[in-house]
Write an enzyme that holds these catalytic residues in place. Structure first.
Site, PDB file in Angstrom:
ATOM      1  NE  ARG A  66      51.051  50.310  44.867  1.00  0.00           N
ATOM      2  CZ  ARG A  66      50.259  49.233  44.916  1.00  0.00           C
ATOM      3  NH1 ARG A  66      49.063  49.278  45.481  1.00  0.00           N
ATOM      4  NH2 ARG A  66      50.656  48.080  44.407  1.00  0.00           N
TER       5      ARG A  66
ATOM      6  CG  PHE B  25      37.467  47.404  47.886  1.00  0.00           C
ATOM      7  CD1 PHE B  25      36.554  48.405  47.583  1.00  0.00           C
ATOM      8  CD2 PHE B  25      37.743  46.448  46.911  1.00  0.00           C
ATOM      9  CE1 PHE B  25      35.922  48.450  46.332  1.00  0.00           C
ATOM     10  CE2 PHE B  25      37.111  46.482  45.667  1.00  0.00           C
ATOM     11  CZ  PHE B  25      36.195  47.491  45.384  1.00  0.00           C
TER      12      PHE B  25
ATOM     13  CB  SER C  36      39.071  36.941  36.907  1.00  0.00           C
ATOM     14  OG  SER C  36      40.422  36.733  37.230  1.00  0.00           O
TER      15      SER C  36
ATOM     16  CD1 TRP D 203      41.989  35.626  47.399  1.00  0.00           C
ATOM     17  CD2 TRP D 203      43.970  35.714  48.429  1.00  0.00           C
ATOM     18  NE1 TRP D 203      42.576  34.400  47.278  1.00  0.00           N
ATOM     19  CE2 TRP D 203      43.795  34.424  47.899  1.00  0.00           C
ATOM     20  CE3 TRP D 203      45.151  35.998  49.136  1.00  0.00           C
ATOM     21  CZ2 TRP D 203      44.750  33.419  48.052  1.00  0.00           C
ATOM     22  CZ3 TRP D 203      46.083  35.000  49.275  1.00  0.00           C
ATOM     23  CH2 TRP D 203      45.883  33.735  48.735  1.00  0.00           C
TER      24      TRP D 203
ATOM     25  CD  GLU E 225      42.992  47.396  42.465  1.00  0.00           C
ATOM     26  OE1 GLU E 225      42.158  47.580  41.555  1.00  0.00           O
ATOM     27  OE2 GLU E 225      42.948  47.949  43.573  1.00  0.00           O
TER      28      GLU E 225
ATOM     29  CB  THR F 131      45.093  38.420  36.302  1.00  0.00           C
ATOM     30  OG1 THR F 131      44.269  38.198  35.149  1.00  0.00           O
ATOM     31  CG2 THR F 131      44.449  37.769  37.527  1.00  0.00           C
TER      32      THR F 131
HETATM   33  P1  TGC Z   1      31.087  44.161  32.184  1.00  0.00           P
HETATM   34  O1  TGC Z   1      29.816  43.744  31.521  1.00  0.00           O
HETATM   35  O2  TGC Z   1      32.307  44.301  31.383  1.00  0.00           O
HETATM   36  O3  TGC Z   1      30.855  45.523  32.985  1.00  0.00           O
HETATM   37  C1  TGC Z   1      29.720  45.773  33.809  1.00  0.00           C
HETATM   38  C2  TGC Z   1      29.448  47.273  33.722  1.00  0.00           C
HETATM   39  O4  TGC Z   1      30.597  47.971  34.264  1.00  0.00           O
HETATM   40  C3  TGC Z   1      31.207  48.779  33.233  1.00  0.00           C
HETATM   41  N1  TGC Z   1      32.653  48.645  33.395  1.00  0.00           N
HETATM   42  C4  TGC Z   1      33.354  49.533  34.048  1.00  0.00           C
HETATM   43  N2  TGC Z   1      33.011  50.698  34.602  1.00  0.00           N
HETATM   44  C5  TGC Z   1      33.970  51.393  35.214  1.00  0.00           C
HETATM   45  N3  TGC Z   1      35.241  50.956  35.289  1.00  0.00           N
HETATM   46  C6  TGC Z   1      35.626  49.784  34.739  1.00  0.00           C
HETATM   47  N4  TGC Z   1      36.893  49.396  34.872  1.00  0.00           N
HETATM   48  C7  TGC Z   1      34.672  49.012  34.096  1.00  0.00           C
HETATM   49  N5  TGC Z   1      34.691  47.817  33.466  1.00  0.00           N
HETATM   50  C8  TGC Z   1      33.434  47.603  33.036  1.00  0.00           C
HETATM   51  C9  TGC Z   1      30.692  48.236  31.918  1.00  0.00           C
HETATM   52  O5  TGC Z   1      30.674  49.237  30.926  1.00  0.00           O
HETATM   53  C10 TGC Z   1      29.298  47.785  32.303  1.00  0.00           C
HETATM   54  O6  TGC Z   1      28.491  48.950  32.382  1.00  0.00           O
HETATM   55  P2  TGC Z   1      26.967  48.955  31.863  1.00  0.00           P
HETATM   56  O7  TGC Z   1      26.529  50.376  32.009  1.00  0.00           O
HETATM   57  O8  TGC Z   1      27.039  48.475  30.461  1.00  0.00           O
HETATM   58  O9  TGC Z   1      26.260  47.989  32.779  1.00  0.00           O
HETATM   59  O10 TGC Z   1      31.301  43.164  33.407  1.00  0.00           O
HETATM   60  P3  TGC Z   1      31.874  41.700  33.466  1.00  0.00           P
HETATM   61  O11 TGC Z   1      31.132  41.017  34.569  1.00  0.00           O
HETATM   62  O12 TGC Z   1      31.909  41.090  32.094  1.00  0.00           O
HETATM   63  O13 TGC Z   1      33.366  41.886  34.036  1.00  0.00           O
HETATM   64  C11 TGC Z   1      34.270  42.549  33.384  1.00  0.00           C
HETATM   65  C12 TGC Z   1      35.690  42.533  34.055  1.00  0.00           C
HETATM   66  C13 TGC Z   1      36.348  41.196  33.867  1.00  0.00           C
HETATM   67  C14 TGC Z   1      36.437  43.544  33.235  1.00  0.00           C
HETATM   68  C15 TGC Z   1      35.718  42.908  35.486  1.00  0.00           C
HETATM   69  O14 TGC Z   1      34.866  42.198  36.244  1.00  0.00           O
HETATM   70  C16 TGC Z   1      37.140  42.896  36.078  1.00  0.00           C
HETATM   71  O15 TGC Z   1      37.815  43.909  35.980  1.00  0.00           O
HETATM   72  N6  TGC Z   1      37.612  41.779  36.748  1.00  0.00           N
HETATM   73  C17 TGC Z   1      38.819  41.795  37.530  1.00  0.00           C
HETATM   74  C18 TGC Z   1      38.440  41.805  38.992  1.00  0.00           C
HETATM   75  C19 TGC Z   1      39.294  42.694  39.799  1.00  0.00           C
HETATM   76  O16 TGC Z   1      40.061  43.511  39.317  1.00  0.00           O
HETATM   77  N7  TGC Z   1      39.194  42.573  41.112  1.00  0.00           N
HETATM   78  C20 TGC Z   1      39.917  43.430  41.974  1.00  0.00           C
HETATM   79  C21 TGC Z   1      39.529  43.236  43.413  1.00  0.00           C
HETATM   80  S1  TGC Z   1      40.146  44.509  44.496  1.00  0.00           S
HETATM   81  C22 TGC Z   1      41.779  44.225  44.578  1.00  0.00           C
HETATM   82  O17 TGC Z   1      42.358  43.407  43.946  1.00  0.00           O
HETATM   83  C23 TGC Z   1      42.505  45.097  45.520  1.00  0.00           C
HETATM   84  S2  TGC Z   1      44.191  44.810  45.605  1.00  0.00           S
HETATM   85  C24 TGC Z   1      44.485  46.022  46.700  1.00  0.00           C
HETATM   86  C25 TGC Z   1      45.873  46.407  46.968  1.00  0.00           C
HETATM   87  O18 TGC Z   1      46.425  45.836  47.925  1.00  0.00           O
HETATM   88  O19 TGC Z   1      46.368  47.389  46.323  1.00  0.00           O
HETATM   89  P1  FAD Z   2      41.180  33.645  39.162  1.00  0.00           P
HETATM   90  O1  FAD Z   2      40.158  34.623  38.756  1.00  0.00           O
HETATM   91  O2  FAD Z   2      40.760  32.300  39.628  1.00  0.00           O
HETATM   92  O3  FAD Z   2      42.206  33.473  37.937  1.00  0.00           O
HETATM   93  C1  FAD Z   2      43.140  32.368  37.851  1.00  0.00           C
HETATM   94  C2  FAD Z   2      43.841  32.465  36.493  1.00  0.00           C
HETATM   95  O4  FAD Z   2      42.871  32.334  35.446  1.00  0.00           O
HETATM   96  C3  FAD Z   2      44.518  33.828  36.271  1.00  0.00           C
HETATM   97  O5  FAD Z   2      45.729  33.619  35.582  1.00  0.00           O
HETATM   98  C4  FAD Z   2      43.521  34.581  35.390  1.00  0.00           C
HETATM   99  O6  FAD Z   2      44.158  35.561  34.565  1.00  0.00           O
HETATM  100  C5  FAD Z   2      42.965  33.431  34.549  1.00  0.00           C
HETATM  101  N1  FAD Z   2      41.645  33.737  34.000  1.00  0.00           N
HETATM  102  C6  FAD Z   2      40.488  33.975  34.699  1.00  0.00           C
HETATM  103  N2  FAD Z   2      39.479  34.233  33.860  1.00  0.00           N
HETATM  104  C7  FAD Z   2      39.989  34.172  32.604  1.00  0.00           C
HETATM  105  C8  FAD Z   2      39.465  34.371  31.296  1.00  0.00           C
HETATM  106  N3  FAD Z   2      38.176  34.705  31.094  1.00  0.00           N
HETATM  107  N4  FAD Z   2      40.303  34.211  30.223  1.00  0.00           N
HETATM  108  C9  FAD Z   2      41.613  33.908  30.412  1.00  0.00           C
HETATM  109  N5  FAD Z   2      42.192  33.725  31.631  1.00  0.00           N
HETATM  110  C10 FAD Z   2      41.378  33.858  32.700  1.00  0.00           C
HETATM  111  N6  FAD Z   2      40.539  41.535  46.379  1.00  0.00           N
HETATM  112  C11 FAD Z   2      39.690  42.415  46.993  1.00  0.00           C
HETATM  113  O7  FAD Z   2      38.489  42.424  46.745  1.00  0.00           O
HETATM  114  N7  FAD Z   2      40.164  43.308  47.904  1.00  0.00           N
HETATM  115  C12 FAD Z   2      41.480  43.362  48.233  1.00  0.00           C
HETATM  116  O8  FAD Z   2      41.874  44.204  49.059  1.00  0.00           O
HETATM  117  C13 FAD Z   2      42.379  42.440  47.633  1.00  0.00           C
HETATM  118  N8  FAD Z   2      43.680  42.413  47.996  1.00  0.00           N
HETATM  119  C14 FAD Z   2      44.494  41.430  47.515  1.00  0.00           C
HETATM  120  C15 FAD Z   2      45.784  41.286  48.034  1.00  0.00           C
HETATM  121  C16 FAD Z   2      46.616  40.254  47.581  1.00  0.00           C
HETATM  122  C17 FAD Z   2      47.960  40.070  48.190  1.00  0.00           C
HETATM  123  C18 FAD Z   2      46.172  39.395  46.548  1.00  0.00           C
HETATM  124  C19 FAD Z   2      47.078  38.315  46.016  1.00  0.00           C
HETATM  125  C20 FAD Z   2      44.898  39.518  46.036  1.00  0.00           C
HETATM  126  C21 FAD Z   2      44.036  40.521  46.525  1.00  0.00           C
HETATM  127  N9  FAD Z   2      42.701  40.627  46.098  1.00  0.00           N
HETATM  128  C22 FAD Z   2      41.851  41.520  46.683  1.00  0.00           C
HETATM  129  C23 FAD Z   2      42.167  39.627  45.176  1.00  0.00           C
HETATM  130  C24 FAD Z   2      42.535  39.854  43.712  1.00  0.00           C
HETATM  131  O9  FAD Z   2      41.827  40.929  43.173  1.00  0.00           O
HETATM  132  C25 FAD Z   2      42.245  38.531  42.956  1.00  0.00           C
HETATM  133  O10 FAD Z   2      43.233  37.609  43.380  1.00  0.00           O
HETATM  134  C26 FAD Z   2      42.264  38.735  41.449  1.00  0.00           C
HETATM  135  O11 FAD Z   2      41.164  39.509  41.017  1.00  0.00           O
HETATM  136  C27 FAD Z   2      42.271  37.370  40.696  1.00  0.00           C
HETATM  137  O12 FAD Z   2      41.312  36.511  41.205  1.00  0.00           O
HETATM  138  P2  FAD Z   2      41.729  34.997  41.617  1.00  0.00           P
HETATM  139  O13 FAD Z   2      42.929  35.053  42.473  1.00  0.00           O
HETATM  140  O14 FAD Z   2      40.511  34.358  42.148  1.00  0.00           O
HETATM  141  O15 FAD Z   2      42.159  34.297  40.260  1.00  0.00           O
END
Ligand code: TGC
Ligand code: FAD
Length: 393
Positions: A94, A133, A142, A167, A371, A373
């Site tokens: 997936r 990506f 995060s 990652w 995506e 936590t």
């Molecule tokens: P923040 O100030 O909240 O937002 C900046 C601007 O973005 C807007 N916004 C969004 N827009 C669209 N979709 C969303 N989900 C949005 N969340 C926020 C927001 O309105 C703002 O817009 P504007 O017009 O006011 O500038 O930004 P922040 O820096 O405080 O961060 C917020 C936070 C924590 C929610 C965000 O950074 C976050 O979601 N962190 C988690 C990181 C994450 O999910 N990483 C994923 C990496 S990719 C991955 O994990 C792939 S796994 C792949 C797989 O194998 O399936």
């Molecule tokens: P951290 O951000 O260091 O977090 C550590 C802990 O602290 C977590 O429990 C978190 O919830 C907590 N924490 C952090 N901030 C706060 C807060 N403000 N308040 C309270 N708790 C907090 N990323 C990509 O870009 N592309 C990919 O394709 C991709 N694929 C992945 C595949 C795998 C198998 C894995 C494991 C990860 C992948 N990721 C990818 C990365 C993934 O998106 C990150 O691991 C995730 O966003 C969390 O970041 P981190 O691991 O650095 O944890």
């Protein structure tokens, strides 16, 4: 035709269109015939079953809910229910489809130029080019807005990219990476770039020692003075928000997908509890065992109803990222609880990979973290409910 869940009390199947039912059934057959027989072997070896890529493409699973450029043009609901079937097989399969479609093809379609779309989308839909990506960095997970990766524009319009990503799913086998980098100061300067494999200075290294999502490739990407042409930028990407839009699309699919993992562990535990006898009776006749099955099943049904509603909202253009966060957070937590409960119900057999439980239990830890936590989604919803930002900073 098999149903979404063998016990479908709320008749979820009846909420699908004929087209969605047919797509789901085709993916379910593929999972039963081609994924389940090989997945344990790949999980043990730590390899992705790349022989399955052409069939995933034939099933329309690469960019499934995107329109044009050879994509299947499924509804969001159809896409979600098919991801559920893939994740019933394994979260790694997936993940492959989520990244290719929602995190690579979607930004090219949404933020790319016509030339970029023509060049990449048809071959990606056909599984002939693989994308990854790159948002997360070793020190910024995060909080991606803090990223260190930089793209500096040169006088002739070209770019020089420096930094690293960690990652990154599909990184090891990618032909092209969507890389997010700062082009100035602050999160508003973040833009997406297409970086082709083989570009000098772009190196990929597999992350080893993973005990979760073993049937999926995860890489580190390194950029050392990588020279990119002026047209490597995704011209319509504007700030961190563009990267977060890609995550919305992927997270909605992951929320549906995680229920496939939950169903696999639930169905296995239910069957086992009817066959396994202790104290002269099937363990499924004990009240404590029934309570566990009821908790699992209720969580799955609630998650299915929420996912269906989310996707229909998305189809109506009414879904917000708070809806998506709630659904991802809820469903992955359900899947994680189902995996641990199923493991308990299988006793010693629950720790052995003769059964799918322990593989799903290990996989779901990644899904719980990537995506966004579980706790990050809690804070996103907390902000929605209170208007107060608890992220820090
Ligand atoms: P923040 O100030 O909240 O937002 C900046 C601007 O973005 C807007 N916004 C969004 N827009 C669209 N979709 C969303 N989900 C949005 N969340 C926020 C927001 O309105 C703002 O817009 P504007 O017009 O006011 O500038 O930004 P922040 O820096 O405080 O961060 C917020 C936070 C924590 C929610 C965000 O950074 C976050 O979601 N962190 C988690 C990181 C994450 O999910 N990483 C994923 C990496 S990719 C991955 O994990 C792939 S796994 C792949 C797989 O194998 O399936
Ligand atoms: P951290 O951000 O260091 O977090 C550590 C802990 O602290 C977590 O429990 C978190 O919830 C907590 N924490 C952090 N901030 C706060 C807060 N403000 N308040 C309270 N708790 C907090 N990323 C990509 O870009 N592309 C990919 O394709 C991709 N694929 C992945 C595949 C795998 C198998 C894995 C494991 C990860 C992948 N990721 C990818 C990365 C993934 O998106 C990150 O691991 C995730 O966003 C969390 O970041 P981190 O691991 O650095 O944890």
């Amino acid at each position: 035709m098999s149903r979404v869940l063998s016990l479908d009390l709320f008749d979820i199947e009846s909420h699908l269109t004929e087209e969605e039912r047919m797509a789901r059934a085709a993916v379910a057959r593929f999972v039963d015939a081609d994924v389940l027989p090989v997945i344990t072997e790949h999980f043990r070896a730590g390899t992705f079953p790349d022989k399955l890529i052409p069939t995933l493409a034939d099933l329309g699973m690469l960019g499934a809910n995107l329109q044009g450029y050879g994509c299947a043009g499924m509804s969001h609901t159809g896409y979600g229910i098919c991801l559920l079937e893939l994740e019933r097989g394994d979260s790694g399969i997936r993940s492959f489809a989520s990244v290719q479609g929602s995190l690579v093809m979607y930004p090219i379609l949404t933020f790319g130029s016509e030339a970029q779309k023509d060049r990449w989308l048809p071959q990606m839909a056909a599984g002939k080019a693989i994308g990854c990506f790159g948002l997360t960095e070793p020190d910024y997970g995060s909080d991606p807005g803090g990223m260190l990766t930089r793209a500096v524009q040169q006088k002739d319009g070209s770019w020089v990219l420096n930094g690293s990503k960690r990652w990154i799913t599909n990184g090891t086998i990618c032909n092209v990476a969507v890389v997010w980098a700062k082009t100035g100061e602050g999160a508003d300067s973040i833009r997406g770039f297409l970086v082709e494999r083989g570009t000098p200075g772009f190196e990929v290294k597999e992350v080893t020692g993973k005990w979760s999502l073993r049937a999926s490739y995860t890489a580190e990407l390194y950029f050392d003075d990588v020279k990119l042409p002026a047209d490597a930028i995704l011209p319509k990407s504007t700030g961190l928000k563009s990267a977060l839009m890609c995550l919305n699309n992927a997270r909605a699919g992951i929320a549906f997908g995680a229920l496939g993992s939950a169903m696999a562990t639930f169905e296995c535990a239910r069957r086992y509890s009817m066959e396994r006898k202790q104290f002269g009776r099937p363990i499924g006749s004990f009240q404590l065992v029934q309570e566990k099955l009821v908790e699992m099943y209720t969580g799955i049904q609630a998650g299915l109803l929420m996912s269906l509603h989310l996707m229909r909202l998305k189809e109506a253009g009414k879904a917000t990222h708070a809806h998506v966060s709630m659904c991802k957070r809820h469903n992955v937590a359900v899947a994680r609880k189902c995996a641990i409960t199923a493991r308990e119900l299988l006793g010693a057999n629950g720790i052995c990979d003769d059964y799918p439980i322990v593989r799903h239990l290990l996989n779901i830890e990644s899904v719980y973290t990537y995506e966004g936590t579980h706790d990050i989604h809690t804070l996103i919803l907390g902000r929605e409910l209170t208007g107060q930002n608890a992220f820090g900073g």
